[in-house]
Motif scaffolding. Structure first.
Motif, PDB file in Angstrom:
ATOM      1  N   VAL A 129       0.754  -1.123  -0.032  1.00 29.44           N
ATOM      2  CA  VAL A 129      -0.069  -0.059  -0.080  1.00 29.44           C
ATOM      3  C   VAL A 129       0.897   1.153  -0.038  1.00 29.44           C
ATOM      4  O   VAL A 129       1.920   1.272   0.315  1.00 29.44           O
ATOM      5  CB  VAL A 129      -0.811   0.165   1.105  1.00 29.44           C
ATOM      6  N   ARG A 130       0.185   2.263  -0.527  1.00 31.99           N
ATOM      7  CA  ARG A 130       1.017   3.712  -0.200  1.00 31.99           C
ATOM      8  C   ARG A 130       1.248   4.035   1.079  1.00 31.99           C
ATOM      9  O   ARG A 130       0.260   3.786   1.992  1.00 31.99           O
ATOM     10  CB  ARG A 130       0.256   4.681  -1.045  1.00 31.99           C
ATOM     11  N   SER A 131       2.036   4.671   1.314  1.00 29.35           N
ATOM     12  CA  SER A 131       2.529   5.114   2.966  1.00 29.35           C
ATOM     13  C   SER A 131       3.074   6.502   2.905  1.00 29.35           C
ATOM     14  O   SER A 131       3.172   7.086   1.936  1.00 29.35           O
ATOM     15  CB  SER A 131       3.577   4.102   3.451  1.00 29.35           C
TER      16      SER A 131
ATOM     17  N   ALA B 212       5.479   9.414   3.787  1.00 22.03           N
ATOM     18  CA  ALA B 212       7.193   9.424   3.596  1.00 22.03           C
ATOM     19  C   ALA B 212       7.578   9.593   5.145  1.00 22.03           C
ATOM     20  O   ALA B 212       7.051  10.396   5.734  1.00 22.03           O
ATOM     21  CB  ALA B 212       7.589  10.504   2.666  1.00 22.03           C
ATOM     22  N   GLY B 213       8.425   8.961   5.563  1.00 19.81           N
ATOM     23  CA  GLY B 213       8.953   9.284   6.866  1.00 19.81           C
ATOM     24  C   GLY B 213       8.455   8.257   7.955  1.00 19.81           C
ATOM     25  O   GLY B 213       8.771   8.207   8.889  1.00 19.81           O
ATOM     26  N   SER B 214       7.176   7.686   7.551  1.00 19.78           N
ATOM     27  CA  SER B 214       6.550   6.985   8.571  1.00 19.78           C
ATOM     28  C   SER B 214       7.260   5.661   8.763  1.00 19.78           C
ATOM     29  O   SER B 214       8.047   5.190   8.103  1.00 19.78           O
ATOM     30  CB  SER B 214       4.953   6.642   8.333  1.00 19.78           C
ATOM     31  N   ALA B 215       6.694   4.843  10.051  1.00 16.01           N
ATOM     32  CA  ALA B 215       7.493   3.686  10.578  1.00 16.01           C
ATOM     33  C   ALA B 215       7.301   2.660   9.400  1.00 16.01           C
ATOM     34  O   ALA B 215       6.072   2.220   8.867  1.00 16.01           O
ATOM     35  CB  ALA B 215       6.972   3.268  11.873  1.00 16.01           C
ATOM     36  N   GLY B 216       8.285   2.020   9.032  1.00 18.53           N
ATOM     37  CA  GLY B 216       8.328   0.905   7.868  1.00 18.53           C
ATOM     38  C   GLY B 216       7.948   1.278   6.486  1.00 18.53           C
ATOM     39  O   GLY B 216       7.877   0.530   5.568  1.00 18.53           O
ATOM     40  N   ALA B 217       8.144   2.668   6.356  1.00 23.48           N
ATOM     41  CA  ALA B 217       7.857   3.106   4.908  1.00 23.48           C
ATOM     42  C   ALA B 217       9.181   2.757   4.092  1.00 23.48           C
ATOM     43  O   ALA B 217      10.233   2.745   4.575  1.00 23.48           O
ATOM     44  CB  ALA B 217       7.710   4.673   4.987  1.00 23.48           C
ATOM     45  N   ILE B 218       8.854   2.745   2.694  1.00 24.46           N
ATOM     46  CA  ILE B 218      10.069   2.284   1.805  1.00 24.46           C
ATOM     47  C   ILE B 218       9.798   3.286   0.735  1.00 24.46           C
ATOM     48  O   ILE B 218       8.657   3.164  -0.006  1.00 24.46           O
ATOM     49  CB  ILE B 218       9.867   0.808   1.416  1.00 24.46           C
ATOM     50  N   ASN B 219      10.818   3.737   0.432  1.00 18.81           N
ATOM     51  CA  ASN B 219      10.943   4.751  -1.012  1.00 18.81           C
ATOM     52  C   ASN B 219      11.376   3.758  -2.295  1.00 18.81           C
ATOM     53  O   ASN B 219      12.167   3.079  -2.009  1.00 18.81           O
ATOM     54  CB  ASN B 219      11.957   5.830  -0.735  1.00 18.81           C
ATOM     55  N   ALA B 220      10.550   3.840  -3.231  1.00 20.84           N
ATOM     56  CA  ALA B 220      10.677   2.967  -4.366  1.00 20.84           C
ATOM     57  C   ALA B 220      10.353   3.984  -5.726  1.00 20.84           C
ATOM     58  O   ALA B 220       9.628   4.855  -5.622  1.00 20.84           O
ATOM     59  CB  ALA B 220       9.806   1.879  -4.383  1.00 20.84           C
ATOM     60  N   THR B 221      10.770   3.573  -6.808  1.00 20.35           N
ATOM     61  CA  THR B 221      10.494   4.295  -8.167  1.00 20.35           C
ATOM     62  C   THR B 221       9.691   3.165  -9.036  1.00 20.35           C
ATOM     63  O   THR B 221      10.344   1.906  -8.978  1.00 20.35           O
ATOM     64  CB  THR B 221      11.782   4.315  -8.861  1.00 20.35           C
TER      65      THR B 221
ATOM     66  N   ALA C 189       7.964   7.647 -11.535  1.00 19.92           N
ATOM     67  CA  ALA C 189       7.322   8.316 -10.328  1.00 19.92           C
ATOM     68  C   ALA C 189       8.053   7.551  -9.110  1.00 19.92           C
ATOM     69  O   ALA C 189       8.343   6.418  -9.071  1.00 19.92           O
ATOM     70  CB  ALA C 189       5.774   8.218 -10.503  1.00 19.92           C
ATOM     71  N   THR C 190       8.181   8.400  -8.305  1.00 17.79           N
ATOM     72  CA  THR C 190       8.646   7.979  -6.903  1.00 17.79           C
ATOM     73  C   THR C 190       7.428   7.767  -5.959  1.00 17.79           C
ATOM     74  O   THR C 190       6.485   8.672  -5.898  1.00 17.79           O
ATOM     75  CB  THR C 190       9.808   8.959  -6.125  1.00 17.79           C
ATOM     76  N   LEU C 191       7.533   6.562  -5.212  1.00 14.71           N
ATOM     77  CA  LEU C 191       6.277   6.227  -4.454  1.00 14.71           C
ATOM     78  C   LEU C 191       7.066   5.882  -2.891  1.00 14.71           C
ATOM     79  O   LEU C 191       8.057   5.301  -2.697  1.00 14.71           O
ATOM     80  CB  LEU C 191       5.444   5.151  -4.520  1.00 14.71           C
ATOM     81  N   THR C 192       5.996   6.154  -1.766  1.00 10.87           N
ATOM     82  CA  THR C 192       6.447   5.553  -0.372  1.00 10.87           C
ATOM     83  C   THR C 192       5.348   4.459  -0.250  1.00 10.87           C
ATOM     84  O   THR C 192       4.342   4.755  -0.231  1.00 10.87           O
ATOM     85  CB  THR C 192       6.473   6.737   0.374  1.00 10.87           C
ATOM     86  N   ILE C 193       6.003   3.391  -0.014  1.00 14.52           N
ATOM     87  CA  ILE C 193       5.140   2.082   0.104  1.00 14.52           C
ATOM     88  C   ILE C 193       5.282   1.500   1.576  1.00 14.52           C
ATOM     89  O   ILE C 193       6.498   1.558   2.298  1.00 14.52           O
ATOM     90  CB  ILE C 193       5.306   1.218  -1.044  1.00 14.52           C
ATOM     91  N   GLY C 194       4.434   0.563   1.840  1.00 16.52           N
ATOM     92  CA  GLY C 194       4.555  -0.149   3.177  1.00 16.52           C
ATOM     93  C   GLY C 194       3.427  -1.387   3.067  1.00 16.52           C
ATOM     94  O   GLY C 194       2.856  -1.519   2.062  1.00 16.52           O
ATOM     95  N   ALA C 195       3.137  -2.111   4.354  1.00 20.27           N
ATOM     96  CA  ALA C 195       2.432  -2.981   4.410  1.00 20.27           C
ATOM     97  C   ALA C 195       1.928  -3.198   5.699  1.00 20.27           C
ATOM     98  O   ALA C 195       2.829  -3.303   6.533  1.00 20.27           O
ATOM     99  CB  ALA C 195       3.138  -4.524   3.957  1.00 20.27           C
ATOM    100  N   ALA C 196       0.610  -3.456   5.991  1.00 18.46           N
ATOM    101  CA  ALA C 196      -0.038  -3.726   7.459  1.00 18.46           C
ATOM    102  C   ALA C 196       1.008  -5.002   7.855  1.00 18.46           C
ATOM    103  O   ALA C 196       1.145  -6.042   7.177  1.00 18.46           O
ATOM    104  CB  ALA C 196      -1.415  -4.005   7.137  1.00 18.46           C
ATOM    105  N   PRO C 197       1.245  -5.243   9.020  1.00 18.82           N
ATOM    106  CA  PRO C 197       1.897  -6.209   9.751  1.00 18.82           C
ATOM    107  C   PRO C 197       0.926  -7.419   9.774  1.00 18.82           C
ATOM    108  O   PRO C 197       1.757  -8.523   9.292  1.00 18.82           O
ATOM    109  CB  PRO C 197       1.802  -5.792  11.227  1.00 18.82           C
ATOM    110  N   GLU C 198      -0.258  -7.653   9.570  1.00 17.31           N
ATOM    111  CA  GLU C 198      -0.995  -8.677   9.460  1.00 17.31           C
ATOM    112  C   GLU C 198      -1.136  -9.405   8.047  1.00 17.31           C
ATOM    113  O   GLU C 198      -1.367 -10.369   7.588  1.00 17.31           O
ATOM    114  CB  GLU C 198      -2.415  -8.718   9.861  1.00 17.31           C
TER     115      GLU C 198
END
Length: 371
Positions: free
Chosen positions: A286-288, A290-299, A338-347
């Protein structure tokens, strides 16, 4: 009630072991999808149940009765093949009637039975046609009618939709469950298409390398695959997999993937220090912020429309590849480059033991149980 049970069934051809002490129970009226790659032994399994070949070891029980010594014609088993296997010199009517010829019903009884099943499958208007005059869809329905006409207790379907066009395949995926439910037969449905297995099976038995890797509901197998190999068989695009390191610090459990640290459920605490592979389904990325816990920057490296979804290949700052899958319109601004910040819910994160490939289930006492 269990209708069919396989106990430690083994089948060999020469030095090759096709089925290696497999065991399985199928409930009365259940549709069980037998899914696996080509050469896994799926068709061999059906042939054993039908009596077309015999196992080297093990039991095949129907309602508690061992079928090994029972002749094929007395097993109350119907079978439809992926190549239709219609008798070319017989009409569609004669092909469907063939199983009834060996039964007490004669004359009008056979004709009534054939026409009833033909009307149900919408092929009553081609009963006088030879197989060569039938479309592939009509051939498939004729083969299915032949398997069903004797009202078998067990119905074996060997990839019956493989040789029909995409439109008919989709239509039959919708029609078959209703049709099969009306007959009340216990069904074993072989397929190499995971979508078909998930659409048609009350449960799915994943057959790999001559053994059942997992048996469960479609939801269980998709959300909680037993192994990495099973996880990779389900889903398009394939599940994202990464080598990871689990850490438990200050009451928090995280996984390090490259430079990123993803939050995990507390139940994964026991996996700390253990070599693992982390899995995330593309639709769970999912989109997250920037700078939040677990956030990953990607292109965004590439885009691929897939049915009703847009698949994106993302490259993270440290070179990791992520696939994402979203409905059209979701994140439509994220084009190539484009540059995105992504992440995933722990569950939504899965962990697998790196050495064995088996999924690690979180401790139910510490976190949400998965299995």
């Amino acid at each position: 009630m269990t209708t069919l049970a396989l106990n430690n069934v083994t089948k060999r051809y020469g030095k090759d072991t096709i089925l290696d002490a497999v065991s399985l129970s199928i409930e009365d009226g259940e549709t069980l999808a037998i899914f696996g790659p080509s050469g896994a032994g799926k068709t061999v399994l059906l042939r054993l149940i039908a009596g077309m070949t015999e196992p080297e070891a093990g039991e095949i029980l129907m309602n508690g009765e061992d079928l090994i010594e029972v002749a094929p014609e007395h097993r109350s088993v119907g079978m439809a093949f992926q190549n239709f296997a219609l008798f070319p010199h017989m009409s569609a009517f004669e092909n469907i009637a063939a199983p009834l010829e060996a039964k007490p019903a004669k004359g009008d009884g056979i004709a009534v039975g054939v026409r009833k099943i033909a009307e149900l499958l919408k092929i009553d208007h081609v009963l006088n046609h030879a197989p060569r005059a039938l479309s592939n869809g009509q051939k498939q329905r004729t083969a299915l009618a032949r398997a069903l006409v004797g009202a078998p207790k067990i119905l074996l379907l060997d990839d019956p939709l493989r040789n029909v066009d995409a439109k008919l395949r989709f239509e039959m995926r919708l029609e078959l469950p209703r049709l099969l439910e009306g007959f009340g037969s216990t069904v074993l449905y072989v397929t190499q298409d995971y979508r078909e297995a998930m659409a048609l099976g009350d449960r799915i038995a994943v057959l790999m390398d001559g053994r059942f890797a997992q048996v469960g509901t479609p939801e269980e197998i998709y959300l909680a695959p037993a192994t990495i190999a099973v996880a990779e068989l389900f889903g398009d695009p394939v599940i994202n997999l990464f080598d990871a390191e689990v850490m438990a610090e200050d009451g928090h459990v995280t996984a390090r993937v490259g430079r990123a640290r993803l939050a995990l459920p507390a139940g994964f605490k026991a996996a700390a220090g253990r070599p693992v592979v982390l899995g995330i389904r593309p639709e769970s990325v999912v989109r997250s912020r920037a700078g939040s816990a677990g956030a990953i920057n990607a292109t965004v490296a590439a885009l691929l429309p897939l049915n009703d979804r847009m698949v994106r290949l993302l490259i993270t700052e440290d070179g990791q590849e992520f696939y994402t899958s979203r409905d059209f319109g979701e994140g439509s601004d994220a084009g190539e480059g484009a540059t995105l910040t992504i992440g995933a819910a722990p569950e939504d994160i899965m962990l697998f033991d790196k050495e064995s490939g088996h999924r690690i289930a979180p401790d139910a006492a510490a976190g949400r149980p998965i299995e």
